[in-house]
Design an enzyme around this catalytic site. Structure first.
Site, short mmCIF file in Angstrom:
data_model
loop_
_atom_site.label_atom_id
_atom_site.label_comp_id
_atom_site.label_asym_id
_atom_site.label_seq_id
_atom_site.Cartn_x
_atom_site.Cartn_y
_atom_site.Cartn_z
N HIS A 121 -29.29 -107.63 34.08
CA HIS A 121 -29.18 -108.02 35.56
C HIS A 121 -28.60 -109.33 35.63
O HIS A 121 -28.56 -110.10 34.54
CB HIS A 121 -30.54 -107.74 36.22
CG HIS A 121 -31.51 -109.10 35.80
ND1 HIS A 121 -32.42 -108.70 34.72
CD2 HIS A 121 -31.68 -110.40 36.19
CE1 HIS A 121 -33.12 -109.79 34.47
NE2 HIS A 121 -32.64 -110.85 35.35
N GLU A 167 -31.82 -109.43 40.28
CA GLU A 167 -33.11 -110.18 40.66
C GLU A 167 -32.95 -110.91 41.56
O GLU A 167 -31.98 -111.61 41.81
CB GLU A 167 -33.27 -110.84 39.06
CG GLU A 167 -34.94 -111.28 39.24
CD GLU A 167 -35.08 -112.10 37.85
OE1 GLU A 167 -36.38 -112.53 37.69
OE2 GLU A 167 -34.37 -112.06 36.92
#
Length: 180
Positions: A121, A167
């Protein structure tokens, strides 16, 4: 002069002189449809497109985006100067569009979280996590994990249009992260 780093197996005690001045400039993600991805990153996450580079002979385009903290930042207007300036920055996201990918209904880019796992991510730090969650809900953003779900509290994960995980954290909520 020593640069601070936590000490772990494999960590170099000193920054090698040969690497002085190195900086992490950008991370690249492949996108299927640049219009959809640009709308997401510029509207939902407030990024700005610094530079687009086209490579007709190889049939792809690169879009360099960043979160400019100061709206009066002196971004050069000249394209050549702006290209050089862009490659001097830190924390840039490069979206790569392979021409024609938007017309392939079966094309899906690997998000790195399905098997076999690899890339995981990117992360955005926000001033107020709950305000960000409300904003993402208003924009119809898909959540992988909300801040109150699972064992890892005060951390959210959303998906971009290509399924990449992002995130979302509020830094001052993370002081005890990894301590419990």
């Amino acid at each position: 002069m020593a640069v601070f780093t936590e000490q772990h197996a494999g960590v170099s005690a000193e920054v090698p002189q040969a690497t002085r001045g190195y900086r992490l400039n950008h991370t690249m993600l492949r996108v299927k449809n640049p219009s959809t991805s640009l709308a997401f990153y510029t509207h939902v996450l407030g990024m700005r497109v610094l530079r687009k580079l086209d490579f007709p002979e190889m049939k792809f385009s690169l879009y360099f985006l960043a979160r400019l903290q100061d709206s009066s930042s002196a971004v050069p207007q000249d394209e050549g100067e702006r290209t050089v300036w862009t490659f001097h920055q830190e924390g840039i996201l490069e979206l790569t569009h392979n021409w024609g990918s938007e017309d392939d209904p079966d094309l899906r880019y690997h998000d790195g979280n399905a098997q076999p796992q690899g890339f995981g991510h990117i992360c955005f730090s926000v001033p107020h996590l709950q305000d960000a969650v409300r904003w993402f809900d208003e924009q119809g953003v898909e959540f992988v994990k909300r801040p109150d779900q699972g064992k890892l509290k005060d951390v959210a994960f959303i998906k971009d249009p290509d399924g990449y995980w992002i995130e979302i954290v509020q830094a001052d909520l993370l002081g005890d992260l990894g301590r419990r």
